[in-house]
Structure formats: C-alpha cells, structure tokens
Design an enzyme around this catalytic site. Structure first.
Site, PDB file in Angstrom:
ATOM      1  N   ASP A  99      -4.520  -0.189   4.829  1.00  0.00           N
ATOM      2  CA  ASP A  99      -3.844  -0.771   3.672  1.00  0.00           C
ATOM      3  C   ASP A  99      -3.339  -2.150   4.088  1.00  0.00           C
ATOM      4  O   ASP A  99      -2.444  -2.262   4.928  1.00  0.00           O
ATOM      5  CB  ASP A  99      -2.664   0.154   3.300  1.00  0.00           C
ATOM      6  CG  ASP A  99      -2.240   0.028   1.859  1.00  0.00           C
ATOM      7  OD1 ASP A  99      -2.206  -1.099   1.356  1.00  0.00           O
ATOM      8  OD2 ASP A  99      -1.918   1.069   1.249  1.00  0.00           O
ATOM      9  N   ASP A 201      -2.926  -4.287  -1.063  1.00  0.00           N
ATOM     10  CA  ASP A 201      -1.694  -4.056  -1.824  1.00  0.00           C
ATOM     11  C   ASP A 201      -1.391  -5.218  -2.769  1.00  0.00           C
ATOM     12  O   ASP A 201      -1.557  -6.379  -2.384  1.00  0.00           O
ATOM     13  CB  ASP A 201      -0.548  -3.884  -0.818  1.00  0.00           C
ATOM     14  CG  ASP A 201       0.731  -3.404  -1.459  1.00  0.00           C
ATOM     15  OD1 ASP A 201       0.703  -2.357  -2.119  1.00  0.00           O
ATOM     16  OD2 ASP A 201       1.766  -4.087  -1.298  1.00  0.00           O
ATOM     17  N   GLU A 266      -5.596  -3.157  -5.145  1.00  0.00           N
ATOM     18  CA  GLU A 266      -4.612  -2.622  -6.084  1.00  0.00           C
ATOM     19  C   GLU A 266      -4.424  -3.723  -7.129  1.00  0.00           C
ATOM     20  O   GLU A 266      -3.603  -4.622  -6.968  1.00  0.00           O
ATOM     21  CB  GLU A 266      -3.265  -2.308  -5.407  1.00  0.00           C
ATOM     22  CG  GLU A 266      -2.331  -1.614  -6.383  1.00  0.00           C
ATOM     23  CD  GLU A 266      -0.842  -1.762  -6.079  1.00  0.00           C
ATOM     24  OE1 GLU A 266      -0.056  -1.018  -6.663  1.00  0.00           O
ATOM     25  OE2 GLU A 266      -0.454  -2.625  -5.270  1.00  0.00           O
ATOM     26  N   HIS A 328       0.269   7.287  -4.564  1.00  0.00           N
ATOM     27  CA  HIS A 328       1.612   7.423  -3.990  1.00  0.00           C
ATOM     28  C   HIS A 328       2.679   6.731  -4.827  1.00  0.00           C
ATOM     29  O   HIS A 328       3.852   6.782  -4.474  1.00  0.00           O
ATOM     30  CB  HIS A 328       1.604   6.832  -2.580  1.00  0.00           C
ATOM     31  CG  HIS A 328       1.317   5.357  -2.600  1.00  0.00           C
ATOM     32  ND1 HIS A 328       0.088   4.839  -2.965  1.00  0.00           N
ATOM     33  CD2 HIS A 328       2.101   4.285  -2.352  1.00  0.00           C
ATOM     34  CE1 HIS A 328       0.135   3.532  -2.942  1.00  0.00           C
ATOM     35  NE2 HIS A 328       1.350   3.161  -2.565  1.00  0.00           N
ATOM     36  N   ASP A 329       2.291   6.015  -5.868  1.00  0.00           N
ATOM     37  CA  ASP A 329       3.261   5.336  -6.740  1.00  0.00           C
ATOM     38  C   ASP A 329       3.334   5.998  -8.118  1.00  0.00           C
ATOM     39  O   ASP A 329       4.422   6.182  -8.663  1.00  0.00           O
ATOM     40  CB  ASP A 329       2.848   3.868  -6.983  1.00  0.00           C
ATOM     41  CG  ASP A 329       2.895   3.024  -5.735  1.00  0.00           C
ATOM     42  OD1 ASP A 329       3.781   3.243  -4.894  1.00  0.00           O
ATOM     43  OD2 ASP A 329       2.027   2.142  -5.602  1.00  0.00           O
TER      44      ASP A 329
HETATM   45  C1  GLC Z   1       2.344  -1.506  -4.045  1.00  0.00           C
HETATM   46  C2  GLC Z   1       2.450  -0.197  -3.303  1.00  0.00           C
HETATM   47  C3  GLC Z   1       3.841   0.332  -3.459  1.00  0.00           C
HETATM   48  C4  GLC Z   1       4.803  -0.663  -2.882  1.00  0.00           C
HETATM   49  C5  GLC Z   1       4.604  -2.045  -3.500  1.00  0.00           C
HETATM   50  C6  GLC Z   1       5.280  -3.104  -2.705  1.00  0.00           C
HETATM   51  O1  GLC Z   1       2.490  -1.351  -5.402  1.00  0.00           O
HETATM   52  O2  GLC Z   1       1.467   0.688  -3.752  1.00  0.00           O
HETATM   53  O3  GLC Z   1       3.992   1.586  -2.852  1.00  0.00           O
HETATM   54  O4  GLC Z   1       6.113  -0.230  -3.099  1.00  0.00           O
HETATM   55  O5  GLC Z   1       3.250  -2.412  -3.519  1.00  0.00           O
HETATM   56  O6  GLC Z   1       4.594  -3.314  -1.506  1.00  0.00           O
END
Ligand code: GLC
Ligand code: CA
Length: 533
Positions: A99, A201, A266, A328-329
């Site tokens: 990641d 990310d 993402e 995970h979010d």
């Molecule tokens: C992304 C991740 C999340 C994190 C955010 C800040 O959205 O998936 O878990 O809190 O970025 O890095």
C-alpha cells in the site's frame, strides 16, 4: 479483446496485516502470521494479495501515517519477514501488493521533522505550506476528510501546513520535483524486493491546486457524500495535473523487467466521468481504479447495473474494471449489502466474481464475515472521535480473521488463556474458516468454487458483458458466448429467461447441475451461473 494479464484474470484479496494471523502471540497480526496462512489463500484460488500499510508508523491512522517508506513496522516484523512472505507467496503462485501512501507522511517522518526546523529547511518544500489568510486564520477553506480545517498552524515558523486527514498526517507537495524522485525511489526499492505492485492510497488527492483556490460549495444535487461534506473538492484534490504523476509511475512500472507491476488506485470519486480518466488512454495510467460509486450502491440492480454498463461503455480500449464490496474503510459487504441475510451475501459474492473485471475480496468475505458491533467510544480508529459520528468507527471491519471457534480464534495462540487480540473478535462460532471447510454448502466453498469456475471458463474471465432482460429486482447478464449469471436481489420469487443450459453453480448448492430449458425460478436472494457444461 484485452490481453491476458495475471491481475486481469485473477482474484485479488486484501489483507489487513494486524488482523490476519499473529505468529508471535502478542495479539497483533504480523507478516509471519500471513505467511503461515498462505495455504488457505492457495486453497481458495487467490492470485494476489494487497497488504494494508506495512511500514513503520506511529499508528495515529493505523499505518496510513508512514514514518519510513523503506522499512517494515516492528509490530508486523522485519524486512526479512516480508522477503520471506513474498517468496513463500510466489511459491504458491500468489503475488504481493503493498500500500503506497504518497499523499502524506506521518509528522514523525524525517522529512517533516526537518521541514519543521525552519522556512529554509532542506525538506520544507516537500510539504504544502502557506501563509495565514490576510486577516489571519487558515489560508483557504479546504476541509480535512477527518473533519475540521485542512490546515494546521505551525507557530514557530508562522505558516500553516496542509493536512487533508489528521494534523499528524501532513500532505506532501507534489509540485516538488525532488519529492517526485524520492517517491520513484520508494517504488523502485520495493519492486527490487519482488513486490508485484501497489494499491495507491487517496490516489485522486495527491496534487493540489497550485494557487490553493477555495473549493466551491456543493450543490443540492451532488452525490450525498459530497452534500454531507458541503464542499466540492475540485481544488484541494482531483486536479488534472495528477495525471502526469500517474503516467510517470506507469512508465516506471513498464520499464521493469518481467511482469509489469500493477498500480491500483484508491480513486475515491463519485461519478464515472471522473473515474474513467484514471485509466488514461487505456494503458498509460492506472491498471485498476477502484469504483467507489459501485461500492456505495445498495445491493440493488437499479443502482448497480447502470454503473457496470457505464464502465463497459466508457472505458477506453485496454482498460479493465475492478469490483469490490468490502474494505478497511467502508465496511464489509455481508453487512452493507447482505444486511444480515446470508442469501444476499452469497448473491453479492457471486456478482463480484462474475462481473467482467478484477474482483478484490477483503479478508473474511470468503466466510461471509459481517462487521463486528463495537462500542464507538472505545474505538482505536481516530475518525469517529473527531467527527463524533458512531457510524465512522472503522474498527468494526478491521477485527481479527476468524480461523476457528477456539478461544484464540486460530488468529493468535490458543489455549485456555489466549492473548487478547488488538481488536475483539466477532462471533467466532457463527463464522469461522475451520467449520466452513467441513461444510460443502458453506459460503467458503461457494467462493472457492466460483473462483475455480472463473479459472476454468474463459467466458468468466475475459468474456464480454451483456445485460439480459430481467424482472424488477433481478439482474441477468451474459458473459462471452456460453455463460449467464442470474441474480434475484429482490424479496419476491422471480422467473428469468434466456439462461438455458446447466446450472454450473447456484448459491443454493442443491441446484448445481440442474438443467435449465425454459424460464428459471429463483427464490429471493438466489443466484445461479448457467451455461454449457
Ligand atoms: C485512505 C485509507 C484510509 C486512511 C486515509 C488516510 O482513505 O484507505 O484508511 O485513513 O486514506 O490515509
Ligand atoms: Ca504479533
């Protein structure tokens, strides 16, 4: 037709490293704990894993606050443990994706520590600094995604720094060429160690407007998530200049010998017009761009089908869709889509594994694991504490994998007094791998058999997608020449047509092998894959 690539044909699987397997009995999942469970993934038919951040981090945002891009978090293990995981996974035909967190670092990162030392500091410009607004206060109206202003005043130097997440996650300045080169080196460091790619990310956010213009207010007709935020993030993120960086990374990946590493973004945008450009001309930007519009749909063909059809129409030649229902979010599909109905969870998994595109499963999806109800006031996730919204507690979808019903859940050491896991288990009796392996009717066997069917049938991997007519609440589509999928996502029985052949797999396994000569009856929540056997 797009050429075969392992990540197009394969099924990928997201692992939250703290929650998969704890090899040293401290209650925290670790890399050796993942290695110890690779046989499960091989048995399931997984081709690649994406590990949530594995880097040293103070864990203010559980690894998304990186303090060193070129090492491993001591709680998760060592570089050697990661090398071993990559090697052992490779022996089983499984690739490993890490990641990459290029939008921000931890405030404990050496670059930021240096940047704090003065306006002329070597790494000052690696971050986004601005003077206070003319009358004082933050330089503009940008909001943190974790609530409040996105700017934090650093009194000793009299300037604000940008933080689109926590104040301890300062945003990097992607207009700085040295920073671009430093992150190129991070990619190279991990590619040299055998990493097969990255999930990137907040990929859409890294480049900010060079003039730091205010974000405009959200109109009432925007996506509900945008209305809730109140601003349209067109200057703080989603900049066109971002695509230069994506082309740079893709070119870097393409220069590698052997299999080209894969870049999965993402890409948290909420309309297809914004999503599709992340693929560039088709093969010059991201390989895969996560579809959050689809993720945020209800399990309802009226919402989902137009998105799938839209991607089919809009994607440029060579680009490839990606589908996921948990992470995970955003919580787990068994809860968000299944809503406690196991039939719907099974149908949702059939959908993900039979659309045209790469499916990503999240650990636990294969046993239909729901979110674990937890007290938000005790959350380890910082977000719910900042927003005050109990719904924002992401701990509920980060609890340890449930391998067995024993006291340690098979996650950590068993025995009468197992170590306390870092987050509590969900219902171990109701969902665990060991019990489901013994039960051929389980969701685990359904997922495994669907993955195996994908491997056997070219139609399910590369075959074109075509929507077929369906009664309300049902979704029927063809893949390639000889395979059809029919899902009844309504709460009434339906009859679908045009799916003649043999039931190759039904969510109700008693229907496997059934001949279909005319209209096919589907119970509420039922799905089938049919075709020439
Ligand atoms: C992304 C991740 C999340 C994190 C955010 C800040 O959205 O998936 O878990 O809190 O970025 O890095
Ligand atoms: Ca451990």
């Amino acid at each position: 037709m797009a050429p075969a690539r392992w990540w197009r044909d394969g099924v990928l699987y997201q692992i939250y490293p703290r929650s998969f397997g704890d090899a040293n009995g401290d209650g925290i999942g670790d890399l050796r704990g993942i290695t110890a469970r690779l046989d499960h993934l091989e048995w399931l038919g997984i081709d690649g894993i994406w590990l949530n951040p594995t880097f040293p981090s103070p864990n203010d945002d559980w690894g998304y606050d990186v303090s060193d891009y070129n090492d491993v978090h001591p709680e998760l293990g060592t570089l050697e443990d990661l090398d071993e995981l990559i090697a052992e996974a490779g022996r089983r035909g499984i690739r490993v994706l890490l990641d990459l967190v290029p939008n921000h670092t931890s405030d404990r990162h050496a670059w930021f520590q240096d940047a704090l030392s003065g306006r002329e500091a070597r790494y000052r410009d690696y971050y986004v600094w601005a003077d206070p607004a003319p009358g004082g206060g933050p330089p503009n109206n940008w909001l943190s995604n974790f609530s409040g202003s996105a700017w934090t005043l650093h009194e000793p130097t009299g300037q604000y720094y940008l933080n689109q997440f926590l104040p301890s996650q300062p945003d990097l300045n992607w207009w700085n060429e040295d920073l671009r080169e430093a992150i190129d080196d991070v990619l190279g460091f991990w590619f040299d160690r055998g990493v097969a790619g990255f999930r990137i990310d907040v990929c859409h956010a890294i480049v900010k407007d060079s003039e730091l213009r205010d974000d405009p207010p959200a109109g009432p007709d925007e996506h509900p998530e945008i209305v809730k935020r109140g601003l349209k993030q067109v200057y703080s993120m989603n900049r066109p200049e971002l695509h230069d960086v994506l082309r740079r990374w893709r070119a870097l990946a393409a220069r590698r010998d052997g299999d080209e590493p894969v870049l999965v973004g993402e890409t948290y945008v909420l309309d297809l017009e914004q999503l599709v450009p992340f693929y560039g001309l088709g093969e010059d930007e991201l390989h895969l761009a996560f579809n959050f519009l689809f993720f945020h749909c209800d399990l309802d063909p009226a919402q989902m089908r137009p998105i799938v059809e839209g991607m089919e129409k809009m994607l440029p030649e060579g680009a490839w869709p990606v589908w996921t229902g948990s992470n995970h979010d955003g919580k787990r599909l068994a809860t968000r889509w299944g809503g406690g109905d196991p039939a719907l969870t099974r149908a949702a998994l059939m959908m993900l594994l039979c659309l045209r595109g790469t499916p990503f499963l999240y650990y636990g999806d294969e046993i239909g694991l729901p979110d674990t109800p937890l007290d938000p006031s005790k959350a380890l996730d910082p977000v719910t504490h900042r927003t005050g919204d109990p719904e924002d507690n992401r701990d509920v979808c980060r609890t340890p994998m449930q391998w067995s019903a024993e006291p340690g859940g098979g996650f950590t050491e068993n025995g009468p007094h197992p170590p306390t896991p870092w987050l509590p288990f969900g219902d171990l009796e109701a969902h665990n791998v060991a019990a489901q392996r013994e039960d051929p009717g389980s969701v685990l066997h359904l997922v495994r058999d669907l993955i195996a069917l994908r491997r056997e049938r070219q139609d399910l991997r590369g075959g074109a997608y075509e929507t077929l007519p369906a009664p309300e609440g049902a979704w029927v589509w063809r893949r390639g020449e000889g395979t059809a999928i029919a899902l009844n996502l309504s709460d009434a029985e339906v009859h679908v047509e045009g799916v003649e052949g043999t039931v190759l797999i039904g969510t109700d396994r008693a229907r496997d092998g059934e001949a279909v000569a005319g209209p096919l009856r589907l119970a509420p929540g039922e799905g089938v894959v049919t075709g020439r056997a």
